[in-house]
Enzyme design. Sequence first.
Site, mmCIF file in Angstrom:
data_model
loop_
_atom_site.group_PDB
_atom_site.id
_atom_site.type_symbol
_atom_site.label_atom_id
_atom_site.label_comp_id
_atom_site.label_asym_id
_atom_site.label_seq_id
_atom_site.Cartn_x
_atom_site.Cartn_y
_atom_site.Cartn_z
ATOM 1 N N HIS A 96 16.895 -29.227 32.800
ATOM 2 C CA HIS A 96 15.453 -29.027 32.765
ATOM 3 C C HIS A 96 14.676 -30.550 32.641
ATOM 4 C CE1 HIS A 96 16.503 -29.438 28.416
ATOM 5 N NE2 HIS A 96 15.098 -29.757 28.327
ATOM 6 N N ASP A 98 11.073 -31.691 30.767
ATOM 7 C CA ASP A 98 10.335 -31.373 29.628
ATOM 8 C C ASP A 98 8.946 -30.811 29.988
ATOM 9 O OD1 ASP A 98 12.174 -31.406 27.713
ATOM 10 O OD2 ASP A 98 11.765 -33.508 27.248
HETATM 11 C C1 SIN Z 1 19.049 -32.645 23.066
HETATM 12 O O1 SIN Z 1 18.891 -31.668 22.044
HETATM 13 O O2 SIN Z 1 19.671 -33.123 23.282
HETATM 14 C C2 SIN Z 1 18.047 -32.416 23.932
HETATM 15 C C3 SIN Z 1 16.871 -31.547 23.611
HETATM 16 C C4 SIN Z 1 15.646 -31.382 24.524
HETATM 17 O O3 SIN Z 1 16.080 -30.656 25.590
HETATM 18 O O4 SIN Z 1 14.718 -32.051 24.636
#
Ligand code: SIN
Length: 274
Positions: A96, A98
């Site tokens: 994804h 953000d």
């Molecule tokens: C992660 O926890 O490594 C990434 C978390 C996120 O998707 O921002």
Amino acid sequence: MEIRRLTGVIGAELLDIDISRNLGADEVAAIRRALLDHQVIFFRDQDLTPEKHIAFAQCFGEISMTPVYHTLPDYPQIMPVVKEPTDKDVIGDTWHTDETYHPTPPLGSILYGREVPEVGGDTLWCNLYRAYDTLSDALKRQLEGMRAVHSNNFLSANSQARNATRSTKLREDVGVIDSVHPVVRTHEETGRKCLFVNHPFTYAFEGMTREESLPLLQYLYQHSAKPENTCRFRWRKGSMAFWDNRCTMHYAINDYPGERRAMHRITIQGSVPR
Ligand code: SIN
């Protein structure tokens, strides 16, 4: 500051820099240049209080608040990303970008590792410039000018069920947030084109049903996240990742059952994708 690439296509570690200091304009410019060149950059062995993390992020723009997750009570700029040993699930364990449901998705995110498992809990990133560049000319022409609807529905429609199995909590009072963005985005700083669709948040192509859209969307997702288009980062306590959210996707791997992982995330305000 030494820059050591992780792969030939994405990711670099920036060595010999203490980002808890007040950084000079030349250092900030060098870090921004490295971010633009490598799409995601990493720092090791940093000792950051929430204030120092915030101060670092502010060197690169205004901080944006997550519209859907709870934040730290004393620091609304910081979203805790936590998996307790008893949790079954984590956030982000699907490719994804953000907050693309937002009209101005973040420019970037800065994730700081406060407590990490001895093994596991790595994060992957993929390069969406390269995803675009490696499409056929015919598909590039087809996608040019297309737009897609992005929605937070993937998260918010099931917020209670999601909150039951993980410690990173969604707010349960958030309604639908929808935005329409170009499928091929032109990065406002580099001028390069990249794909800008992702599995959880892209709902459909504008003017098409979800059923009509899914076959091509799914092709674009698997094309973008091919292993040769990615890098993988092994966290240590005190590591920090700073990714350009305009031209990458990422994936948090949930492979550390029974262990704790605790991170702090700050996002930087972005602009309307063009
Ligand atoms: C992660 O926890 O490594 C990434 C978390 C996120 O998707 O921002």
